[in-house]
Design a protein around this motif. Structure first.
Motif, PDB file in Angstrom:
ATOM      1  N   PHE A 269       0.808  -1.249  -0.066  1.00  6.81           N
ATOM      2  CA  PHE A 269       0.077  -0.018  -0.019  1.00  6.81           C
ATOM      3  C   PHE A 269       0.881   1.207   0.044  1.00  6.81           C
ATOM      4  N   GLN A 270       1.737   1.044   0.837  1.00  9.17           N
ATOM      5  CA  GLN A 270       2.978   2.403   1.023  1.00  9.17           C
ATOM      6  C   GLN A 270       3.499   2.642  -0.429  1.00  9.17           C
TER       7      GLN A 270
ATOM      8  N   GLY B 205       2.414   1.633  -3.582  1.00  3.88           N
ATOM      9  CA  GLY B 205       1.444   2.311  -4.335  1.00  3.88           C
ATOM     10  C   GLY B 205       1.064   3.938  -4.186  1.00  3.88           C
ATOM     11  N   ALA B 206       1.256   4.257  -2.728  1.00  2.00           N
ATOM     12  CA  ALA B 206       0.642   5.653  -2.421  1.00  2.00           C
ATOM     13  C   ALA B 206       2.252   6.526  -3.019  1.00  2.00           C
ATOM     14  N   LEU B 207       3.453   5.766  -2.831  1.00  2.34           N
ATOM     15  CA  LEU B 207       4.635   6.608  -3.234  1.00  2.34           C
ATOM     16  C   LEU B 207       4.680   6.667  -4.516  1.00  2.34           C
TER      17      LEU B 207
ATOM     18  N   ILE C 173       1.811   7.086  -6.767  1.00  4.24           N
ATOM     19  CA  ILE C 173       0.890   7.952  -7.075  1.00  4.24           C
ATOM     20  C   ILE C 173       1.401   9.338  -6.711  1.00  4.24           C
ATOM     21  N   MET C 174       2.091   9.593  -5.791  1.00  3.50           N
ATOM     22  CA  MET C 174       2.717  10.796  -5.370  1.00  3.50           C
ATOM     23  C   MET C 174       3.805  11.209  -6.096  1.00  3.50           C
ATOM     24  N   GLU C 175       4.556  10.255  -6.824  1.00  3.10           N
ATOM     25  CA  GLU C 175       5.551  10.653  -7.992  1.00  3.10           C
ATOM     26  C   GLU C 175       4.828  11.184  -9.071  1.00  3.10           C
TER      27      GLU C 175
END
Length: 87
Positions: free
Chosen positions: A75-76, A78-80, A82-84
């Motif tokens: 999950f982390q 995936g979030a990173l 998306i943030m990129e």
């Protein structure tokens, strides 16, 4: 209908309850495991079988902790990713 954030806040999202392995070998392995446990139950004394079950419960707890950490890491990640996209 609740938003995903509301559902998460109220504890309505429980991924561990939704996981159904799609691997065709899962049911076969589960059946074989149940059969093996029955064989050991017949071979061992009650005390020995209870010790075996206790050990398997510890292993299950260990695997659950590992699966939880794998989920969090994924999950982390995936979030990173998306943030990129927004940088």
């Amino acid at each position: 209908m609740k938003s995903m954030l509301e559902a998460l806040f109220y504890g309505d999202i429980r991924p561990e309850e939704q996981v159904v392995p799609r691997n065709p070998e899962y049911r076969n392995i589960s059946r074989r495991l149940s059969e093996a446990m029955e064989l050991w139950k017949e071979k061992l004394s009650s005390k020995e079988f209870n010790q075996l079950e206790a050990m398997l419960d510890l292993r299950s707890q260990s695997e659950s902790i590992y699966a939880t950490n794998t989920f969090i890491n994924g999950f982390q990640l995936g979030a990173l990713i998306i943030m990129e996209l927004f940088l």
